[in-house]
Write an enzyme that holds these catalytic residues in place. Structure first.
Site, PDB file in Angstrom:
ATOM      1  N   ASP A  87       0.821  -1.212   0.000  1.00 32.82           N
ATOM      2  CA  ASP A  87       0.000   0.000   0.000  1.00 32.82           C
ATOM      3  C   ASP A  87       0.856   1.264   0.000  1.00 32.82           C
ATOM      4  O   ASP A  87       0.482   2.280  -0.589  1.00 32.82           O
ATOM      5  CB  ASP A  87      -0.927   0.007   1.216  1.00 32.82           C
ATOM      6  CG  ASP A  87      -2.062  -0.999   1.078  1.00 32.82           C
ATOM      7  OD1 ASP A  87      -2.365  -1.395  -0.060  1.00 32.82           O
ATOM      8  OD2 ASP A  87      -2.642  -1.385   2.109  1.00 32.82           O
ATOM      9  N   GLY A  88       2.019   1.221   0.655  1.00 33.80           N
ATOM     10  CA  GLY A  88       2.887   2.387   0.672  1.00 33.80           C
ATOM     11  C   GLY A  88       3.373   2.756  -0.716  1.00 33.80           C
ATOM     12  O   GLY A  88       3.432   3.940  -1.080  1.00 33.80           O
ATOM     13  N   ASN A 161      -5.192   8.786   1.066  1.00 33.84           N
ATOM     14  CA  ASN A 161      -5.787   8.219   2.278  1.00 33.84           C
ATOM     15  C   ASN A 161      -6.180   9.279   3.295  1.00 33.84           C
ATOM     16  O   ASN A 161      -7.348   9.411   3.633  1.00 33.84           O
ATOM     17  CB  ASN A 161      -4.814   7.238   2.942  1.00 33.84           C
ATOM     18  CG  ASN A 161      -4.975   5.821   2.415  1.00 33.84           C
ATOM     19  OD1 ASN A 161      -5.899   5.524   1.675  1.00 33.84           O
ATOM     20  ND2 ASN A 161      -4.060   4.954   2.808  1.00 33.84           N
ATOM     21  N   ASP A 190      -3.880  13.221  20.791  1.00 34.26           N
ATOM     22  CA  ASP A 190      -2.547  13.049  20.195  1.00 34.26           C
ATOM     23  C   ASP A 190      -2.476  13.702  18.826  1.00 34.26           C
ATOM     24  O   ASP A 190      -1.386  13.975  18.312  1.00 34.26           O
ATOM     25  CB  ASP A 190      -2.216  11.561  20.047  1.00 34.26           C
ATOM     26  CG  ASP A 190      -1.839  10.911  21.371  1.00 34.26           C
ATOM     27  OD1 ASP A 190      -1.766  11.627  22.386  1.00 34.26           O
ATOM     28  OD2 ASP A 190      -1.624   9.687  21.383  1.00 34.26           O
ATOM     29  N   SER A 206      -8.011   2.669  12.570  1.00 33.45           N
ATOM     30  CA  SER A 206      -7.304   2.334  13.805  1.00 33.45           C
ATOM     31  C   SER A 206      -7.782   3.158  14.987  1.00 33.45           C
ATOM     32  O   SER A 206      -7.626   2.747  16.140  1.00 33.45           O
ATOM     33  CB  SER A 206      -5.796   2.557  13.617  1.00 33.45           C
ATOM     34  OG  SER A 206      -5.292   1.798  12.542  1.00 33.45           O
TER      35      SER A 206
END
Length: 313
Positions: A87-88, A161, A190, A206
């Site tokens: 995917d990268g 993304n 964060d 996530s």
């Protein structure tokens, strides 16, 4: 006007192969693919990193190709931009094809390969045959564009993304957000993530973000580890303009666009909007997204579902 790549006639198709250096485990698959492209009479141009790796293992004796190193020397007559990696690698393709309209396809040489078209272990020969035969369609994927004062020239401002603003030191930060000029409560977290529908199954997932069908006309705002019990991801129209300001009390913060990142100063106003162009992605069927959810993310995996697996609705 960008060319229409949806239907291509039979003939010598031009593939641009893109990937990073590969190891011995991928050499056999690369060799099979290269030999197949030769048999099919395809014209091939390779990115420099991939070509260098091919020479290192002797594949240049089997197959030679012209090279490109970036968007400035990518041939304009490329028909398919074919990514060999995970995917990268697929995400990095955006920094090369940019607004050219060249369709992007992928063969998974990585781990998950959610964005790639051919699965892990597949050399991609069958996929190449279908593309040469014109047996595919092109799906448009919306992109995000980021702008802020002081953005480094080498930092590509587009993302397939997501775009994030987040801490780079172990301190919680405050994130002020305006949507179309309307202020919403400050996030204490964060960081904050703004995702496309394509990115809904990536980093956003996530942090508890929703799964969104890729052709939906929305963006997702997802806080990263928020220090608020009453904060939830927010879905907004993709026509919205989002402005973000970080309050970090002098601690380090960073900004990212997909898998690229850069430091950013506190109180710098960041603007995120829909990019003026989309990424063209090769597709071989309408069910690809849901099949990928089942196969790669084990969506709804439950032993109780096995007995009903083949029941027609």
């Amino acid at each position: 006007m960008q060319p229409d790549f949806t239907f291509l006639t039979l003939g010598k198709m031009h593939f641009a192969l893109y990937g990073r250096k590969f190891g011995p485990d991928a050499e056999g698959r690369i060799r099979t693919l290269m030999e197949h492209l030769t048999r099919k009479g395809a014209r091939v141009t390779c990115c420099s990193a991939l070509a260098s790796s091919m020479r290192g293992c002797g594949l240049d004796a089997v197959f030679s190709a012209a090279e490109f190193s970036g968007p400035e020397d990518l041939p304009p007559d490329v028909d398919i931009f074919l990514c060999l990696g995970g995917d990268g690698t697929f995400l990095n393709a955006l920094t090369i094809v940019e607004d050219s309209g060249i369709p992007v396809a992928g063969i998974n040489f990585g781990r998950l390969g959610f964005l790639t078209t051919a699965g892990s272990g597949d050399s991609g020969c069958g996929m190449v045959d279908r593309m040469i035969a014109g047996d595919y369609s092109v799906k448009k994927r919306s992109l995000l564009e980021i702008s802020y004062e002081g953005r480094p020239r080498e930092f590509c401002p587009y993302a397939l993304n997501e775009i994030t603003v987040q801490r780079s030191e172990p301190y919680m930060i405050g994130i002020e957000v305006l949507i179309d000029g309307m202020r919403i409560p400050t996030y204490w977290a964060d960081g904050l993530l703004i995702a496309t529908p394509t990115g809904s199954t990536a980093y956003s997932l996530s942090f508890g973000g929703p799964v969104v069908v890729p052709d939906s006309s929305v963006f997702i705002i997802t806080p990263m580890a928020p220090h608020n019990l009453n904060v939830r991801p927010l879905i907004i129209p993709d026509t919205s303009v989002v402005e973000v300001v970080i309050r970090s009390s002098g601690h380090g913060t960073m900004i990212s666009a997909d898998n690229r990142s850069s430091g950013i100063a506190e109180r710098r106003r960041i603007t995120v909007r829909k990019a003026p162009f989309s990424l063209s992605c090769v597709s071989f069927g309408d069910g690809n997204f849901f099949e990928a959810l089942n196969e790669k993310l084990l969506w709804g995996e439950d032993r109780r579902n096995e007995k009903n697996k083949y029941v027609r609705i």
